[in-house]
Design an enzyme around this catalytic site. Structure first.
Site, PDB file in Angstrom:
ATOM      1  N   ARG A  13       3.391  40.661  -6.320  1.00  0.00           N
ATOM      2  CA  ARG A  13       4.633  41.203  -5.740  1.00  0.00           C
ATOM      3  C   ARG A  13       5.763  41.177  -6.792  1.00  0.00           C
ATOM      4  NH1 ARG A  13       9.893  40.138  -5.191  1.00  0.00           N
ATOM      5  NH2 ARG A  13       9.423  37.971  -4.720  1.00  0.00           N
ATOM      6  N   HIS A 204      11.352  28.672  -7.237  1.00  0.00           N
ATOM      7  CA  HIS A 204      10.898  29.917  -7.874  1.00  0.00           C
ATOM      8  C   HIS A 204      11.731  30.099  -9.146  1.00  0.00           C
ATOM      9  CE1 HIS A 204       9.938  34.430  -7.348  1.00  0.00           C
ATOM     10  NE2 HIS A 204      10.952  34.474  -8.179  1.00  0.00           N
ATOM     11  N   HIS A 206      12.253  31.824 -13.036  1.00  0.00           N
ATOM     12  CA  HIS A 206      11.884  32.801 -14.073  1.00  0.00           C
ATOM     13  C   HIS A 206      12.079  32.100 -15.414  1.00  0.00           C
ATOM     14  CE1 HIS A 206      11.388  36.716 -11.877  1.00  0.00           C
ATOM     15  NE2 HIS A 206      11.760  35.895 -10.918  1.00  0.00           N
ATOM     16  N   CYS A 237      12.936  41.619 -12.204  1.00  0.00           N
ATOM     17  CA  CYS A 237      13.424  42.135 -10.925  1.00  0.00           C
ATOM     18  C   CYS A 237      14.151  43.433 -11.229  1.00  0.00           C
ATOM     19  CB  CYS A 237      14.354  41.142 -10.239  1.00  0.00           C
ATOM     20  SG  CYS A 237      15.137  41.868  -8.782  1.00  0.00           S
ATOM     21  N   ASN A 246       8.414  35.802 -14.350  1.00  0.00           N
ATOM     22  CA  ASN A 246       8.361  34.495 -13.700  1.00  0.00           C
ATOM     23  C   ASN A 246       7.759  33.469 -14.664  1.00  0.00           C
ATOM     24  OD1 ASN A 246       7.894  36.628 -11.433  1.00  0.00           O
ATOM     25  ND2 ASN A 246       8.547  34.784 -10.374  1.00  0.00           N
TER      26      ASN A 246
HETATM   27  N1  COA Z   1       9.695  49.768   4.479  1.00  0.00           N
HETATM   28  C1  COA Z   1       9.498  51.075   4.277  1.00  0.00           C
HETATM   29  N2  COA Z   1      10.454  52.011   4.427  1.00  0.00           N
HETATM   30  C2  COA Z   1      11.660  51.571   4.823  1.00  0.00           C
HETATM   31  C3  COA Z   1      11.914  50.220   5.060  1.00  0.00           C
HETATM   32  C4  COA Z   1      10.863  49.314   4.879  1.00  0.00           C
HETATM   33  N3  COA Z   1      11.044  47.998   5.062  1.00  0.00           N
HETATM   34  N4  COA Z   1      13.199  50.098   5.427  1.00  0.00           N
HETATM   35  C5  COA Z   1      13.735  51.332   5.426  1.00  0.00           C
HETATM   36  N5  COA Z   1      12.810  52.214   5.057  1.00  0.00           N
HETATM   37  C6  COA Z   1      12.976  53.657   4.887  1.00  0.00           C
HETATM   38  C7  COA Z   1      13.673  54.294   6.068  1.00  0.00           C
HETATM   39  O1  COA Z   1      12.743  54.651   7.050  1.00  0.00           O
HETATM   40  C8  COA Z   1      14.348  55.480   5.426  1.00  0.00           C
HETATM   41  O2  COA Z   1      13.378  56.474   5.198  1.00  0.00           O
HETATM   42  P1  COA Z   1      13.750  58.039   5.250  1.00  0.00           P
HETATM   43  O3  COA Z   1      14.806  58.259   4.204  1.00  0.00           O
HETATM   44  O4  COA Z   1      12.453  58.704   4.912  1.00  0.00           O
HETATM   45  O5  COA Z   1      14.244  58.257   6.631  1.00  0.00           O
HETATM   46  C9  COA Z   1      14.750  54.967   4.059  1.00  0.00           C
HETATM   47  O6  COA Z   1      13.852  53.883   3.782  1.00  0.00           O
HETATM   48  C10 COA Z   1      16.181  54.499   4.005  1.00  0.00           C
HETATM   49  O7  COA Z   1      16.431  53.581   5.061  1.00  0.00           O
HETATM   50  P2  COA Z   1      17.762  52.760   5.223  1.00  0.00           P
HETATM   51  O8  COA Z   1      17.630  51.899   6.415  1.00  0.00           O
HETATM   52  O9  COA Z   1      18.936  53.686   5.134  1.00  0.00           O
HETATM   53  O10 COA Z   1      17.694  51.806   3.986  1.00  0.00           O
HETATM   54  P3  COA Z   1      18.533  51.780   2.618  1.00  0.00           P
HETATM   55  O11 COA Z   1      18.411  53.053   1.880  1.00  0.00           O
HETATM   56  O12 COA Z   1      19.862  51.235   2.909  1.00  0.00           O
HETATM   57  O13 COA Z   1      17.651  50.681   1.819  1.00  0.00           O
HETATM   58  C11 COA Z   1      16.175  48.770   1.972  1.00  0.00           C
HETATM   59  C12 COA Z   1      17.522  49.379   2.327  1.00  0.00           C
HETATM   60  C13 COA Z   1      16.240  47.324   2.341  1.00  0.00           C
HETATM   61  C14 COA Z   1      15.080  49.480   2.773  1.00  0.00           C
HETATM   62  C15 COA Z   1      15.890  48.993   0.466  1.00  0.00           C
HETATM   63  O14 COA Z   1      17.025  48.647  -0.260  1.00  0.00           O
HETATM   64  C16 COA Z   1      14.721  48.178   0.005  1.00  0.00           C
HETATM   65  O15 COA Z   1      13.589  48.447   0.343  1.00  0.00           O
HETATM   66  N6  COA Z   1      14.982  47.147  -0.801  1.00  0.00           N
HETATM   67  C17 COA Z   1      13.946  46.274  -1.268  1.00  0.00           C
HETATM   68  C18 COA Z   1      14.370  45.677  -2.533  1.00  0.00           C
HETATM   69  C19 COA Z   1      13.311  44.786  -3.114  1.00  0.00           C
HETATM   70  O16 COA Z   1      12.151  44.839  -2.818  1.00  0.00           O
HETATM   71  N7  COA Z   1      13.765  43.936  -4.010  1.00  0.00           N
HETATM   72  C20 COA Z   1      12.935  43.053  -4.716  1.00  0.00           C
HETATM   73  C21 COA Z   1      12.597  41.865  -3.950  1.00  0.00           C
HETATM   74  S1  COA Z   1      13.832  40.638  -3.994  1.00  0.00           S
HETATM   75 ZN    ZN Z   2      11.571  36.373  -8.855  1.00  0.00          ZN
END
Ligand code: COA
Ligand code: ZN
Length: 306
Positions: A13, A204, A206, A237, A246
């Site tokens: 991940r 955790h 890095h 990240c 990490n």
């Molecule tokens: N899994 C899959 N798709 C997701 C989702 C999830 N958990 N959450 C939202 N989506 C999709 C929505 O369905 C939407 O899709 P569409 O544009 O096709 O309709 C799109 O993503 C945007 O959704 P929204 O609720 O407006 O989210 P956002 O654009 O504000 O983004 C997150 C918010 C949280 C979904 C996004 O920032 C994210 O996935 N971040 C993860 C960051 C990460 O993994 N960081 C590293 C680990 S620390």
């Molecule tokens: Zn990390």
């Protein structure tokens, strides 16, 4: 009996999410199999996040459907919101990890929500996990320093951690997302959480500034018995400028083993897993001990073939 320390492998991940090359589900399974072959029994296998935000993690639901299932293996998945939580449940995930960054800007960059909103969402997910019979894990990210806001006050890490426990989290993972902690800052944070049981905490680190193992030692002295690491130091990240990989799993397992602690891991098999990860990602990998492990592995092979 020797004191046991759990190594939770996060390469599939945290490691893969920042790679330029996106692995397909089969390649991710190959990496996980190589890790299982080393004795690793706790793996953060992927995340249910927006594929637009992190394309490397697309297909995590499919991946979970194909993971080797044996009773003693604990897989977890990161979920940033309710949608991710629901997708994880549909995929049969038994342990979910939420991420609450300790600063306003980091939450905005990572999950597009304010600190307050992310706290509410994470608390709600921990509550649901408890009600649904899943293990709830909670990262407190940028727990020492934020790439946007500078040093994180230990009091903030403490209050966010307590909020997450109140909501139902079984474990809080104190995360040095950008590798800026040192043994003194680790002590300052862990001192505030010293009333907790060892099973409630994980760390955790890095290895960005080469202090990850020193930070592990400081944490061990505070009773922590679980650490995240990634094979060969894979990772970074995508939302934290300057974060490198990490702490390498082989460095961690080697040090803990040398200290007489039991991890259940075979360090020479880990050396082979580094090779697998290197071939799959096309990135040169390996922790501080990598060259030594390679030499020792080669010697052992010669003896076996003699
Ligand atoms: N899994 C899959 N798709 C997701 C989702 C999830 N958990 N959450 C939202 N989506 C999709 C929505 O369905 C939407 O899709 P569409 O544009 O096709 O309709 C799109 O993503 C945007 O959704 P929204 O609720 O407006 O989210 P956002 O654009 O504000 O983004 C997150 C918010 C949280 C979904 C996004 O920032 C994210 O996935 N971040 C993860 C960051 C990460 O993994 N960081 C590293 C680990 S620390
Ligand atoms: Zn990390």
């Amino acid at each position: 009996m020797r004191d046991f320390v759990t190594i939770n492998e996060v390469g599939p991940r945290d490691g893969l999410q920042s790679q330029g090359k996106t692995l397909d589900v089969n390649q991710r399974l190959q990496l996980i199999q190589a890790l299982l072959d080393c004795g690793i029994r706790s793996i953060e296998a992927g995340s249910f996040v927006s594929p637009r935000a992190v394309p490397q993690m697309a297909g995590t639901g499919e991946l979970f459907g194909q993971l080797p299932q044996r009773g003693e293996i604990a897989y977890s998945a990161l979920v940033p919101n309710l949608r991710g939580y629901e997708l994880a449940r549909e995929a049969g995930v038994r342990s979910v990890a939420v991420v609450l960054s300790a600063t306003e800007t980091m939450n905005q960059r990572n999950v597009n929500m304010s600190l307050e909103r992310t706290t509410e969402v994470c608390a709600e997910l921990m509550q649901r996990a408890r009600a649904d019979g899943l293990e709830g894990r909670a990262y407190v990210a940028v727990a020492f320093e934020c790439p946007f806001e500078g040093a994180t006050p230990p009091a903030v890490v403490e209050s966010l951690s307590r909020r997450l426990f109140e909501a139902g989290a079984r474990k809080v993972i104190v995360a040095d997302t950008i590798g800026a902690a040192n043994p003194a800052s680790v002590r300052r944070v862990l001192e505030r959480l010293s009333d907790l049981d060892a099973v409630q905490l994980s760390c955790h680190f890095h290895d960005t500034r080469g202090m990850a193992l020193a930070n592990v030692l400081a944490s061990l002295e505070h009773g922590v018995r679980e650490f995240d690491s990634s094979i060969g130091g894979l990772g970074g990240c995508p939302f934290s400028p300057g974060a490198t990989g990490n702490l390498a799993t082989e460095d961690l397992a080697l040090m803990l083993g040398a200290m007489g602690l039991d991890t259940g891991l075979d360090v020479f098999a880990l050396c082979d897993a580094v090779q697998v990860a290197q071939v799959l990602t096309g990135t040169p990998l390996g922790g501080h001990s990598h060259r030594w492990l390679q030499r020792e592995s080669a010697k052992r092979r010669e003896v076996q073939h003699a």
